[in-house]
Design an enzyme around this catalytic site. Structure first.
Site: not given
Ligand SMILES: Cc1ncc(C[n+]2csc(CCOP(=O)(O)OP(=O)(O)O)c2C)c(N)n1
Length: 618
Positions: A282, A365, A393
């Site tokens: 990342k 959630e 959610r």
């Molecule tokens: C239901 C929901 N909860 C929380 C989020 C906030 N959120 C956006 S990206 C993320 C992390 C995603 O991690 P990953 O899938 O590993 O992607 P990366 O950014 O590491 O590439 C979160 C918690 C969201 N988008 N949707």
């Protein structure tokens, strides 16, 4: 600068480049991402991590005939740059400009709108089934992170897809990070796959095979058959994905274009569900983001040279975090639960100080809410801050597991109301309607930080059932002095005999602006501030309506089922004679832009309120 990227008018142009050129292109893309996001803000670290991955996907597959779904969609910037949106990239997240997430209305290359996590496999399976039903033969891909794999929908979808056996290409972008460090047993499983000696060996072999792979577009049939035989030998069914019916390929170095191309070429041949495990870093290629991927996950404007952001005021989330520290120090029953948002919700210091009373459940959630209900049933006081839009959610969990049992769970609702640049999937405009009809629920709405503290304390010590405390993104506080909160349902903010504005939360700032402007027209405004949105202060609402005979309701929630409509029902049922105008968020998707621009778009700005009131005068 930009010469190769300038030549990419559509993904077809990628297929003309050799590996060296593709790598040069990736370097150019990183430069554009860093420079552009430093001005617009956005999800930088995730996009820097998927540059080679996205270039390789578009080199091998034929979009838009083939379809790709980006989970969450925050990592779709490289895809936008490669699919004809380079010239508009500087408008990212600006009002009227490109969205920070995939949008079907924006491009035929965006196969599905996303924004919330963990929907990609379900949507991809739907597209694959639609393909099968209509006799198509294109590829359907889902690209998701290891963070997204903490969300329950992914398992519902894999359960279905692994059984369905229809061709589907799942690409797991594993950077060991959600926004914060990833959590959970599946994350541990992935860690084991990453370090298993077998997989390291297989990675080297894949790369070895790849040195002989011609690029897509050249005659490749014989070569592919050879690769298929060799890769098949690498595929040893020991992962949870194999058990669920997927062919596991990986782990693959996500910054090695050749290795990625080989895996994707191979995945097309499988004709069944495949999961390609790709390892990325990342923030790759920008040292400040590599060393602090959490800060650069979603960032505002920053200085490219130093990686520093301009100083900002304490936000409601920060204040919530500070108050939680105080409350938890006084009361050892208080537990904090987060759905993968320890920093976003302000809980980092709590996690460090009270590690045993802090639970990060992942992007889950629904589970987080029911787990909190269990904690409450077990005698603790769980506090689970959720962004308003992500709380959607957990609708049934809040209703079925918390409210019907009248359990003492505290729901700080962060990013309530219009959130701005993340746009339609992230607007926090639905929580008031959907919480208003839940039995036993109380909804409190502070207008400044002191009131937030008072309401949290009230929720801990003076409530015995579910309580939500909703506050906006950012740091906008009402400046008008107000008395301390001790459970009152409303208070009169300003007295006037000509018109009554009934409002709450951040919208009280707009109400005061409108009242000041109306005073210039000789109109004296009464402002009734609702500190409680459930229950509503019926007596004060009726009194305010009777006093002036003209009522305006002003809220940053969607109109159907909101406060304005509830007040209309109260006035109707009690036969209170008055004129009424409801100012609320209209019943349609609200796009991205600054909060001020979107307030205006929704007609919630003081100018519009004044304009409407003056019409009444005529
Ligand atoms: C239901 C929901 N909860 C929380 C989020 C906030 N959120 C956006 S990206 C993320 C992390 C995603 O991690 P990953 O899938 O590993 O992607 P990366 O950014 O590491 O590439 C979160 C918690 C969201 N988008 N949707």
């Amino acid at each position: 600068m930009g010469t190769l990227l300038d030549g990419i008018k559509s993904p077809a142009d990628l297929k003309k480049l050799n590996i060296g050129e593709l790598n040069d292109l990736c370097a150019e893309i990183r430069g554009v991402l860093i420079d552009s996001v430093s001005r617009t803000g956005g999800h930088l670290a995730s996009n820097l991590g998927v540059v080679e991955l996205t270039v390789a996907i578009h080199t091998v597959f034929n979009m838009p005939r083939d379809k790709i779904i980006f989970d969450v969609g925050h990592q779709s910037y490289v895809h936008k740059l490669l699919t004809g949106r380079m010239s508009k990239f500087h408008t990212l997240r600006q009002y009227g400009g490109l969205s920070g997430f995939p949008k079907r209305a924006e491009s035929e290359y965006d196969a599905f709108n996303t924004g919330h996590s963990s929907t990609s496999i379900s949507a991809a399976l739907g597209l694959a089934r639609a393909r099968d039903l209509s006799g198509g033969d294109h590829n359907v891909l889902a690209l998701f992170g290891d963070g997204a794999l903490t969300g329950g929908m992914m398992y519902e979808a894999m359960n279905d897809a692994g059984h369905a056996k229809t061709p589907l290409i799942l690409i797991l972008n594993d950077n060991n990070m959600s926004i914060a460090k990833n959590v959970g047993a599946v994350s541990r499983h992935l860690r084991r796959l990453r370090v298993s000696p077998h997989y390291f060996k297989s990675k080297q072999v894949v790369e070895g095979v790849l040195n002989h792979i011609p690029l897509a577009g050249k005659p490749i049939a014989r070569m592919i058959r050879k690769i298929k035989r060799r890769i098949r030998r690498l595929v040893i069914p020991t992962t949870m994905f194999d058990d669920l019916g997927f062919t596991y390929i990986g782990p693959v170095d996500g910054h090695n274009i050749e290795a990625l191309i080989a895996c994707f070429e191979y995945s097309k041949l499988e004709k069944k569900p495949v999961l390609i495990h790709v390892m990325t870093k990342k923030g790759k290629g920008y040292p400040p983001a590599e060393s602090n991927p959490e800060k650069f996950h979603g960032i505002g404007e920053f200085d490219v040279r130093t990686g520093k952001t301009p100083p900002s005021k304490e936000s409601y989330s920060d204040r919530f975090g500070r108050t939680m520290l105080k409350l938890a120090a006084q009361n050892d029953k208080i537990i904090a639960v987060t759905g993968a948002m320890p920093s976003g919700t302000g809980l980092e210091a709590f996690a460090a100080k009270f590690p045993k009373r802090f639970f990060d459940v992942g992007i889950a959630e629904q589970h987080g809410v029911t787990m909190s209900a269990g904690l409450a049933a077990g005698g603790y006081i769980p506090v689970i801050p959720l962004y308003s839009s992500f709380m959607q959610r957990a609708y049934d969990q809040v209703l079925h597991d918390v409210c019907l049992q009248d359990l003492h769970v505290i729901f700080p609702i962060d990013r309530a109301g219009i959130v701005g640049r993340d746009g339609e999937t992230h607007q926090g405009i639905y929580d008031v309607p959907f919480l208003s009809h839940m039995p036993n629920m109380r909804i409190l709405s502070p207008v400044n930080y002191t009131q937030l503290d008072e309401m949290l304390e009230y929720a801990v010590y003076k409530c015995g059932g579910p309580v939500a405390v909703r506050y906006p993104r950012g740091s906008d506080e009402l400046e008008t002095p107000i008395p301390p909160f001790d459970g009152e349902l409303s208070l009169t903010l300003r007295r006037g005999a000509d018109i009554s504005i009934i409002t709450a939360g951040r919208m009280s700032i707009r109400a005061v602006e409108a009242a000041d402007a109306l005073a210039g027209h000789g109109i004296k405004t009464e402002i009734l501030l609702l500190t409680s949105l459930k229950p509503l202060d019926k007596a004060s609402i009726i009194a305010a309506a009777m006093k002036t005979g003209r009522v305006i309701t002003l809220e940053d929630s969607v109109k159907p089922g909101g406060i304005g409509e509830q007040i209309a029902a109260i006035l109707e049922e009690t036969a209170t004679k008055c004129r009424l105008k409801v100012f609320a968020v209209p019943d349609r998707p609200i796009p991205h832009g600054s909060v001020a621009e979107l307030d205006k778009l929704c007609g919630l700005d003081a100018d519009n309120i004044v304009k409407e009131v003056l019409k009444w005068q005529k």
